[in-house]
Enzyme design. Structure first.
Site, PDB file in Angstrom:
ATOM      1  N   HIS A  37     -11.696  23.851 -31.027  1.00 25.26           N
ATOM      2  CA  HIS A  37     -11.251  23.901 -32.426  1.00 25.26           C
ATOM      3  C   HIS A  37      -9.970  23.083 -32.598  1.00 25.26           C
ATOM      4  O   HIS A  37      -9.858  22.249 -33.510  1.00 25.26           O
ATOM      5  CB  HIS A  37     -11.024  25.370 -32.820  1.00 25.26           C
ATOM      6  CG  HIS A  37     -10.470  25.570 -34.190  1.00 25.26           C
ATOM      7  ND1 HIS A  37     -11.209  26.143 -35.220  1.00 25.26           N
ATOM      8  CD2 HIS A  37      -9.249  25.322 -34.722  1.00 25.26           C
ATOM      9  CE1 HIS A  37     -10.467  26.219 -36.300  1.00 25.26           C
ATOM     10  NE2 HIS A  37      -9.273  25.727 -36.026  1.00 25.26           N
ATOM     11  N   GLU A  38      -8.983  23.327 -31.733  1.00 25.79           N
ATOM     12  CA  GLU A  38      -7.701  22.623 -31.852  1.00 25.79           C
ATOM     13  C   GLU A  38      -7.840  21.147 -31.475  1.00 25.79           C
ATOM     14  O   GLU A  38      -7.196  20.281 -32.083  1.00 25.79           O
ATOM     15  CB  GLU A  38      -6.647  23.300 -30.976  1.00 25.79           C
ATOM     16  CG  GLU A  38      -6.328  24.736 -31.383  1.00 25.79           C
ATOM     17  CD  GLU A  38      -5.864  24.854 -32.823  1.00 25.79           C
ATOM     18  OE1 GLU A  38      -5.218  23.912 -33.329  1.00 25.79           O
ATOM     19  OE2 GLU A  38      -6.153  25.889 -33.457  1.00 25.79           O
ATOM     20  N   HIS A  41      -8.962  19.216 -34.450  1.00 25.62           N
ATOM     21  CA  HIS A  41      -7.837  18.861 -35.313  1.00 25.62           C
ATOM     22  C   HIS A  41      -7.111  17.633 -34.772  1.00 25.62           C
ATOM     23  O   HIS A  41      -6.840  16.673 -35.504  1.00 25.62           O
ATOM     24  CB  HIS A  41      -6.829  20.023 -35.385  1.00 25.62           C
ATOM     25  CG  HIS A  41      -7.292  21.207 -36.168  1.00 25.62           C
ATOM     26  ND1 HIS A  41      -7.897  21.108 -37.403  1.00 25.62           N
ATOM     27  CD2 HIS A  41      -7.182  22.539 -35.907  1.00 25.62           C
ATOM     28  CE1 HIS A  41      -8.169  22.320 -37.862  1.00 25.62           C
ATOM     29  NE2 HIS A  41      -7.746  23.200 -36.971  1.00 25.62           N
TER      30      HIS A  41
END
Length: 232
Positions: A37-38, A41
């Site tokens: 998820h990170e 980003h």
């Protein structure tokens, strides 16, 4: 997680296999999916012009670069948690608001992709081996996948709530004037506390569950497409 364990103890029908299956699913999410998820980003921010994320060590899938100990503990105990947010400088984007929105939404999309990957494993197991009794290895594998999939969808929907510092707020800010954005950032802690109060009393359960079901239905349909020739 914690509710499953407590309910099992309270009712006298604790299924340790189911608890282990959920713990394993949560560990996979903590050590693989939250970093994914990170990373999503960071990777998107880098593509859009913020090259500094690589120097910050966040353009990596290494769990040690992303795990927040408190967020990981909450994930284990309560089934929701967080990783260390990726520092992003929107001034490096051609359009700061739009760049932040695109960067932010890629995190929840990463969770949905992870859920879709789980469904692509889940469907052939069910289709080609049939239904497993719950208290068997096969049954626990199915429970692991079911919890993993639903947890990923839940994390995606939770992060899309348009309240800072959640990802959905960055999408909302595209449509708000700068003064309104500054107001949200100034009082974001109060908004976040208010969000958890609403979650605790159950006000948001219905809309969150509805959105989660719509996403789950859609990706379930997508995941089932390769196996349609084998059905019926």
């Amino acid at each position: 997680m914690l509710s499953l364990l407590l309910n099992g103890i309270r009712n006298g029908n604790l299924d340790f296999g189911a608890v282990i299956a959920e713990i394993l699913a949560v560990l996979v999410i903590i050590f693989l999916i939250l970093p994914f998820h990170e990373w999503a980003h960071a990777f998107t921010a880098s593509l859009l012009g913020d090259k500094a994320v690589k120097g910050r060590g966040r353009l990596s899938l290494n769990p040690l670069s992303h795990i927040d100990p408190m967020g990981a503990l909450c994930m284990l105990l309560f089934g929701f948690g967080w990783a260390k947010p990726v520092p992003i400088d929107p001034r490096n984007f051609k359009n700061p608001k739009v760049g932040m929105a695109i960067t932010a939404i890629m995190g929840p999309i990463a969770n949905i992709v992870a859920a879709l990957a789980g469904l692509l494993i889940y469907y052939p197991i069910i289709l080609f081996t049939g239904a497993f009794p719950l208290s068997t290895i096969g049954g626990y594998v199915v429970q692991f996948l079911s919890f993993y999939i639903s947890c990923n969808v839940g994390l995606a929907v939770f992060n899309l709530i348009p309240i800072p510092p959640l990802d959905g707020s960055k999408v909302l800010f595209v449509f708000l004037p700068d003064k309104a954005v500054e107001f949200f950032y100034r009082y974001q802690m109060y908004f976040f506390i208010g969000l958890f109060v609403l979650l605790y009393v159950g006000v948001l359960n219905t809309p969150i569950n509805w959105v989660s079901n719509q996403i789950l239905n859609f990706i379930s349909w997508l995941a089932s497409l390769p196996y349609m020739p084998f059905v019926g």
